[in-house]
Scaffold this motif. Sequence first.
Motif, PDB file in Angstrom:
ATOM      1  N   VAL A 335       0.842  -1.202   0.000  1.00 21.72           N
ATOM      2  CA  VAL A 335       0.000   0.000   0.000  1.00 21.72           C
ATOM      3  C   VAL A 335       0.872   1.245   0.000  1.00 21.72           C
ATOM      4  O   VAL A 335       1.859   1.332   0.739  1.00 21.72           O
ATOM      5  N   ASP A 369      -5.638   5.094  -1.496  1.00 26.26           N
ATOM      6  CA  ASP A 369      -4.561   4.112  -1.442  1.00 26.26           C
ATOM      7  C   ASP A 369      -4.320   3.512  -2.826  1.00 26.26           C
ATOM      8  O   ASP A 369      -5.276   3.211  -3.560  1.00 26.26           O
ATOM      9  N   MET A 371      -2.838   0.088  -4.358  1.00 25.35           N
ATOM     10  CA  MET A 371      -2.645  -1.215  -3.742  1.00 25.35           C
ATOM     11  C   MET A 371      -2.255  -2.290  -4.754  1.00 25.35           C
ATOM     12  O   MET A 371      -2.686  -2.262  -5.909  1.00 25.35           O
TER      13      MET A 371
END
Length: 376
Positions: A335, A369, A371
């Motif tokens: 992340v 985020d 990811m």
Amino acid sequence: MRGILGAIEAHMLKIGIVGLPNVGKSTLFNALTKASVPCENYPFCTIDPSVGVVGVPDERLAALTSFSKSEKTIPAAIEFVDIAGLVKGASQGEGLGNQFLANIRETDAILELVRFFDDTNITHVDEQIEPYKDIEVTNLELVLADAEQVRKRRDKLVRDIQTNVKGAKEEDDVLKKLEQGFAEGKLALHANLTPEEKKRIAYLNLLTMKPILYGLNKKSGGHNLDELTDGRAERALDIIASFGSEYVYLDAATERELNDVADEDRASFRQELGVHEDGLTDLIRKSYKTLNLISFFTTGTDETRAWTITQGSTAPTAGAAIHNDFLEKFIRAEVVATADLLAAGSYAAAREQAKVRTEGKDYVVQDGDVMVFLHW
């Protein structure tokens, strides 16, 4: 960095556009559908003329596309559903009442469009422009429909309670609490139910349990109520505030016209019409917020994509938005915040700066985020 792709395993969230006749619902829907995104990118979206799949504006997505030199960009999306106009008595089947209520029941949230301008050339169903009354009429029909549904369910529970069927008494207690609120004209949202009580009656899919966003429809060149000092705008905003709901100003007619204007000419066109805010963008973003949604991203040379999850979701749940296998087979996720990744200039640099983290199953995904998921 390559994003991991897969099948979307959840239905796309829907917002139903409701309101009285002649408030601009169809005009707004036409503006939204002209701004729609290709449905083939969203396998579970509905192919229906009354449904528009609309991308959620997000500057971070364009920045990540440029960062990764992606061939394709896919935004987060929600569905807007054009629902037949409500009339007083809809809860008793007046007008298209039964179909109206059934269509709302299939949505996840409600966009209640309210006329917010004077114009003698456009009739109003009650021959007066008083937005707070329009809100009361619309909400009352939803309350009456829910009240009837709850009454019928309580009638069916009588025998179950007499024979001590597990959970019947507890469910009836929740329904009684709702009935008391309905008698006072309250939405189910405002019945102060506990999370456990909400779970007990979730299967009823009550209309007034859905979050409501109020769209205040203005008109370029018209007498807009927020520019007048006769108290009508204040009364409407007060009632919306009393519900704990949000509202957004928009000009449906102008937004529809703007969809036919080249991007580079839109600013000057708005200036000519005196419509300075991008109401459509604000509407879509607030709709996303009303549904309690956030976005995380995957990015790579193939595509940059925004994925939709409910705020508070853990990493495995977020992975399931990409592919259902990620929920059970999740191992960990890498992340990095979008801002940190862009500032670093490359994924390798972000890792060197310790901006890339390894997170486990309990990690709560944050909006923005970027990811990469590892699964077995």
